[in-house]
Design a protein around this motif. Structure first.
Motif, PDB file in Angstrom:
ATOM      1  N   ILE A  76      23.176 -37.648  56.459  1.00  0.00           N
ATOM      2  CA  ILE A  76      23.064 -38.936  55.770  1.00  0.00           C
ATOM      3  C   ILE A  76      22.135 -39.864  56.543  1.00  0.00           C
ATOM      4  O   ILE A  76      21.297 -40.564  55.941  1.00  0.00           O
ATOM      5  CB  ILE A  76      24.465 -39.559  55.582  1.00  0.00           C
ATOM      6  CG1 ILE A  76      25.275 -38.711  54.598  1.00  0.00           C
ATOM      7  CG2 ILE A  76      24.368 -40.998  55.117  1.00  0.00           C
ATOM      8  CD1 ILE A  76      26.720 -39.131  54.461  1.00  0.00           C
ATOM      9  N   GLU A  77      22.257 -39.867  57.876  1.00  0.00           N
ATOM     10  CA  GLU A  77      21.364 -40.704  58.693  1.00  0.00           C
ATOM     11  C   GLU A  77      19.908 -40.292  58.517  1.00  0.00           C
ATOM     12  O   GLU A  77      19.023 -41.141  58.399  1.00  0.00           O
ATOM     13  CB  GLU A  77      21.760 -40.613  60.167  1.00  0.00           C
ATOM     14  CG  GLU A  77      23.035 -41.365  60.501  1.00  0.00           C
ATOM     15  CD  GLU A  77      23.400 -41.222  61.971  1.00  0.00           C
ATOM     16  OE1 GLU A  77      22.515 -40.895  62.789  1.00  0.00           O
ATOM     17  OE2 GLU A  77      24.581 -41.423  62.286  1.00  0.00           O
ATOM     18  N   GLN A  78      19.661 -38.990  58.491  1.00  0.00           N
ATOM     19  CA  GLN A  78      18.294 -38.513  58.303  1.00  0.00           C
ATOM     20  C   GLN A  78      17.751 -38.922  56.935  1.00  0.00           C
ATOM     21  O   GLN A  78      16.595 -39.345  56.795  1.00  0.00           O
ATOM     22  CB  GLN A  78      18.220 -37.000  58.464  1.00  0.00           C
ATOM     23  CG  GLN A  78      18.423 -36.526  59.888  1.00  0.00           C
ATOM     24  CD  GLN A  78      18.496 -35.008  59.994  1.00  0.00           C
ATOM     25  OE1 GLN A  78      18.484 -34.316  58.980  1.00  0.00           O
ATOM     26  NE2 GLN A  78      18.580 -34.505  61.218  1.00  0.00           N
ATOM     27  N   ILE A  83      14.374 -42.610  53.649  1.00  0.00           N
ATOM     28  CA  ILE A  83      14.260 -43.645  52.616  1.00  0.00           C
ATOM     29  C   ILE A  83      13.652 -44.912  53.197  1.00  0.00           C
ATOM     30  O   ILE A  83      12.768 -45.552  52.585  1.00  0.00           O
ATOM     31  CB  ILE A  83      15.640 -43.922  51.984  1.00  0.00           C
ATOM     32  CG1 ILE A  83      16.085 -42.723  51.160  1.00  0.00           C
ATOM     33  CG2 ILE A  83      15.616 -45.191  51.127  1.00  0.00           C
ATOM     34  CD1 ILE A  83      17.499 -42.815  50.642  1.00  0.00           C
ATOM     35  N   ILE A  84      14.086 -45.293  54.394  1.00  0.00           N
ATOM     36  CA  ILE A  84      13.533 -46.490  55.045  1.00  0.00           C
ATOM     37  C   ILE A  84      12.051 -46.304  55.315  1.00  0.00           C
ATOM     38  O   ILE A  84      11.241 -47.222  55.071  1.00  0.00           O
ATOM     39  CB  ILE A  84      14.320 -46.806  56.346  1.00  0.00           C
ATOM     40  CG1 ILE A  84      15.731 -47.277  56.006  1.00  0.00           C
ATOM     41  CG2 ILE A  84      13.586 -47.850  57.183  1.00  0.00           C
ATOM     42  CD1 ILE A  84      16.641 -47.403  57.189  1.00  0.00           C
ATOM     43  N   ASP A  85      11.678 -45.122  55.806  1.00  0.00           N
ATOM     44  CA  ASP A  85      10.249 -44.845  56.053  1.00  0.00           C
ATOM     45  C   ASP A  85       9.451 -44.926  54.756  1.00  0.00           C
ATOM     46  O   ASP A  85       8.349 -45.504  54.719  1.00  0.00           O
ATOM     47  CB  ASP A  85      10.066 -43.467  56.688  1.00  0.00           C
ATOM     48  CG  ASP A  85      10.531 -43.424  58.131  1.00  0.00           C
ATOM     49  OD1 ASP A  85      10.681 -44.493  58.743  1.00  0.00           O
ATOM     50  OD2 ASP A  85      10.768 -42.279  58.632  1.00  0.00           O
ATOM     51  N   LEU A  86       9.940 -44.372  53.677  1.00  0.00           N
ATOM     52  CA  LEU A  86       9.250 -44.425  52.390  1.00  0.00           C
ATOM     53  C   LEU A  86       9.145 -45.852  51.864  1.00  0.00           C
ATOM     54  O   LEU A  86       8.098 -46.256  51.313  1.00  0.00           O
ATOM     55  CB  LEU A  86       9.968 -43.527  51.362  1.00  0.00           C
ATOM     56  CG  LEU A  86       9.850 -42.024  51.569  1.00  0.00           C
ATOM     57  CD1 LEU A  86      10.726 -41.277  50.579  1.00  0.00           C
ATOM     58  CD2 LEU A  86       8.409 -41.574  51.449  1.00  0.00           C
ATOM     59  N   LEU A  87      10.211 -46.634  52.061  1.00  0.00           N
ATOM     60  CA  LEU A  87      10.168 -48.035  51.635  1.00  0.00           C
ATOM     61  C   LEU A  87       9.141 -48.818  52.452  1.00  0.00           C
ATOM     62  O   LEU A  87       8.425 -49.683  51.913  1.00  0.00           O
ATOM     63  CB  LEU A  87      11.541 -48.671  51.736  1.00  0.00           C
ATOM     64  CG  LEU A  87      12.561 -48.273  50.682  1.00  0.00           C
ATOM     65  CD1 LEU A  87      13.925 -48.865  50.994  1.00  0.00           C
ATOM     66  CD2 LEU A  87      12.094 -48.731  49.303  1.00  0.00           C
TER      67      LEU A  87
END
Length: 93
Positions: A76-78, A83-87
């Motif tokens: 889940i952390e990965q 998702i954060i990197d893509l955002l």
């Protein structure tokens, strides 16, 4: 019950009565007793191993269930990091 002949002692009379009562079966009875004792010990040993196996199985089952949960949180952390990197990439564009 009167014994025939003269008996020298009480021990001899008891021995003579045993021979009359059991005959040649007396050694067989003693041998069976020894076999039952070793059989009992074997049964207890097998049952002890069986009980130990049950406790070990439960222990490893619980341990495997507990160790799987942290790996799920790592996944889940990965995914959240991705998702954060893509955002962040979307913000830059």
């Amino acid at each position: 019950m009167a014994l025939t002949g003269q008996v020298s002692s009480f021990k001899d009379s008891v021995k003579e009565l045993r021979i009359k009562k059991y005959g040649t079966l007396t050694p067989v009875l003693v041998k069976v007793g020894i076999n039952l004792n070793s059989g009992d010990m074997l049964y207890q040993l097998v049952f002890l191993i069986f009980i130990f196996g049950i406790f070990s199985g439960v222990f490893f089952l619980v341990r495997s269930l507990v160790t799987k949960q942290p790996s799920k949180s790592e996944n889940i952390e990965q995914k959240l990091d991705r998702i954060i990197d893509l955002l962040e990439k979307d913000k830059k564009n």
